[in-house]
Design a protein around this motif. Structure first.
Motif, PDB file in Angstrom:
ATOM      1  N   GLY A 203      -0.451  -3.552  -6.908  1.00 31.33           N
ATOM      2  CA  GLY A 203      -0.147  -2.138  -6.789  1.00 31.33           C
ATOM      3  C   GLY A 203      -1.012  -1.526  -5.713  1.00 31.33           C
ATOM      4  O   GLY A 203      -1.714  -2.226  -4.978  1.00 31.33           O
ATOM      5  N   MET A 204      -0.964  -0.209  -5.621  1.00 29.99           N
ATOM      6  CA  MET A 204      -1.651   0.501  -4.549  1.00 29.99           C
ATOM      7  C   MET A 204      -2.475   1.655  -5.110  1.00 29.99           C
ATOM      8  O   MET A 204      -2.254   2.122  -6.222  1.00 29.99           O
ATOM      9  N   GLU A 205      -3.402   2.133  -4.312  1.00 27.78           N
ATOM     10  CA  GLU A 205      -4.089   3.376  -4.632  1.00 27.78           C
ATOM     11  C   GLU A 205      -3.138   4.530  -4.342  1.00 27.78           C
ATOM     12  O   GLU A 205      -2.492   4.563  -3.297  1.00 27.78           O
ATOM     13  N   LEU A 206      -3.051   5.477  -5.262  1.00 28.72           N
ATOM     14  CA  LEU A 206      -2.084   6.571  -5.120  1.00 28.72           C
ATOM     15  C   LEU A 206      -2.671   7.831  -4.499  1.00 28.72           C
ATOM     16  O   LEU A 206      -1.936   8.787  -4.238  1.00 28.72           O
TER      17      LEU A 206
ATOM     18  N   ARG B 199      -9.949  -4.337  -6.850  1.00 27.00           N
ATOM     19  CA  ARG B 199      -9.536  -3.026  -6.353  1.00 27.00           C
ATOM     20  C   ARG B 199     -10.242  -2.822  -5.017  1.00 27.00           C
ATOM     21  O   ARG B 199     -11.423  -2.504  -4.956  1.00 27.00           O
TER      22      ARG B 199
ATOM     23  N   ARG C 258       0.819  -1.228   0.000  1.00 26.78           N
ATOM     24  CA  ARG C 258       0.000   0.000   0.000  1.00 26.78           C
ATOM     25  C   ARG C 258       0.842   1.264   0.000  1.00 26.78           C
ATOM     26  O   ARG C 258       0.387   2.312  -0.453  1.00 26.78           O
TER      27      ARG C 258
ATOM     28  N   SER D 146      -1.623   3.385 -10.743  1.00 28.95           N
ATOM     29  CA  SER D 146      -0.922   2.728  -9.651  1.00 28.95           C
ATOM     30  C   SER D 146       0.535   2.501 -10.050  1.00 28.95           C
ATOM     31  O   SER D 146       0.943   2.818 -11.167  1.00 28.95           O
TER      32      SER D 146
ATOM     33  N   VAL E 112       5.832   3.305  -2.581  1.00 33.83           N
ATOM     34  CA  VAL E 112       5.835   4.419  -3.537  1.00 33.83           C
ATOM     35  C   VAL E 112       6.989   5.358  -3.210  1.00 33.83           C
ATOM     36  O   VAL E 112       7.278   5.616  -2.038  1.00 33.83           O
TER      37      VAL E 112
ATOM     38  N   ILE F 153      -4.606  -2.809  -5.468  1.00 37.49           N
ATOM     39  CA  ILE F 153      -5.094  -3.100  -6.813  1.00 37.49           C
ATOM     40  C   ILE F 153      -4.364  -4.344  -7.308  1.00 37.49           C
ATOM     41  O   ILE F 153      -3.125  -4.400  -7.282  1.00 37.49           O
TER      42      ILE F 153
ATOM     43  N   SER G 207       4.241  -3.033  -7.625  1.00 32.34           N
ATOM     44  CA  SER G 207       4.989  -3.292  -6.398  1.00 32.34           C
ATOM     45  C   SER G 207       5.480  -4.728  -6.295  1.00 32.34           C
ATOM     46  O   SER G 207       6.637  -4.966  -5.947  1.00 32.34           O
TER      47      SER G 207
END
Length: 270
Positions: free
Chosen positions: A223-226, A175, A119, A207, A122, A180, A210
């Motif tokens: 991936g993650m929510e940005l 999601r 999460r 996203s 980044v 994601i 990762s």
């Protein structure tokens, strides 16, 4: 749901089966690269490479685990990372050293691969000099729903390190809870690449890649929510930006002229 994600994420190092993805294309020449010049390879000292994407003329978005020295756990020093925009067959449209790195502060609190680590996986990297818009047009960030769950990815990776490989169409699988999952064909080196979603005629960054695992049937990317994360990292870069040294000018008595003393040193020594 979260325990199920853990079981997938733990398979990161053993997920080697190829996925039957469609419409992958290697961007080998200038015409192929048109519109994708902002995707570049991040060469990281002696540690290998990741993929990064320009979101401003001097800002590269990537994964936090691509920005940290494995031995020290700290961000790489200025000059240790080079962003090579639009690299194809050994030639880049622009090359810039990275002079400042911001990693999400929560990432260090989750050293093991987990949903919590993904999460916040980044980072932002600031370049020594901006790359002109005429060379590479940065990508904007996407927000909101994705029509039809269709996404795309453009990255470097193991076995395809010398040119961008673009997968035109893959899909979001889920999601939820800040994560994601998607079925794009990613591999080592694809870390940090942008997961792209359409907004009208434009692709925008949804996203950052990762991790990779498997659900027993196919390879699955994570991936993650940005939302909010990138703004937080931009603030950190501004807050922690190195201060320029003051210029010193030595006046010649009676001449009305001056000669240079110490030279002005810009942030990062550029």
């Amino acid at each position: 749901m979260i325990q199920f994600l853990f079981s997938i994420l733990c398979l990161l190092t053993v997920a080697t089966a190829a996925s039957a993805q469609s419409a992958k294309r290697t961007l080998n020449d200038r015409d192929d690269l048109y519109g994708w010049e902002a995707v570049g390879r991040l060469d990281i000292g002696q540690d290998g490479f990741c993929t990064g994407t320009l979101i401003a003329q001097d800002l590269v978005l990537t994964a936090a685990h691509c920005a940290l020295n494995r031995a020290s756990g700290s961000p790489y020093e200025p000059g240790e990372v080079t962003f090579r925009a639009g690299l194809s067959d050994g030639k880049a449209l622009a090359e810039r050293k990275v002079v400042q790195i911001a990693v999400h502060p929560d990432y260090a609190r989750h050293p093991n691969l987990s949903a919590e680590a993904v999460r916040v996986d980044v980072a932002l990297m600031k370049l020594e000099q901006p790359i002109p818009y005429s060379v590479a047009d940065p990508f904007a960030l996407h927000s909101g729903r994705v029509a039809g769950n269709e996404v795309s990815i453009a990255s470097y990776g193991r076995g395809r390190s010398e040119a961008i490989t673009r997968e035109r169409s893959c899909r979001i699988l889920q999601r939820r809870q800040g994560l994601i999952t998607f079925n794009c064909d990613i591999t080592f080196g694809s870390s940090g690449s942008a997961l792209l979603a359409r907004n009208g005629p434009r692709w925008q960054i949804l996203s950052v890649v990762s991790a990779v695992g498997t659900d027993g049937r196919q390879k699955v990317g994570f991936g993650m929510e940005l939302s909010g994360i990138v703004a937080e990292l931009k603030s950190a870069l501004r807050r922690d930006a190195p201060q320029p040294k003051a210029a010193i000018r030595r006046l010649q008595v009676g001449s009305g002229k001056s000669s240079s003393g110490a030279k002005f040193i810009s942030p990062g020594g550029g």
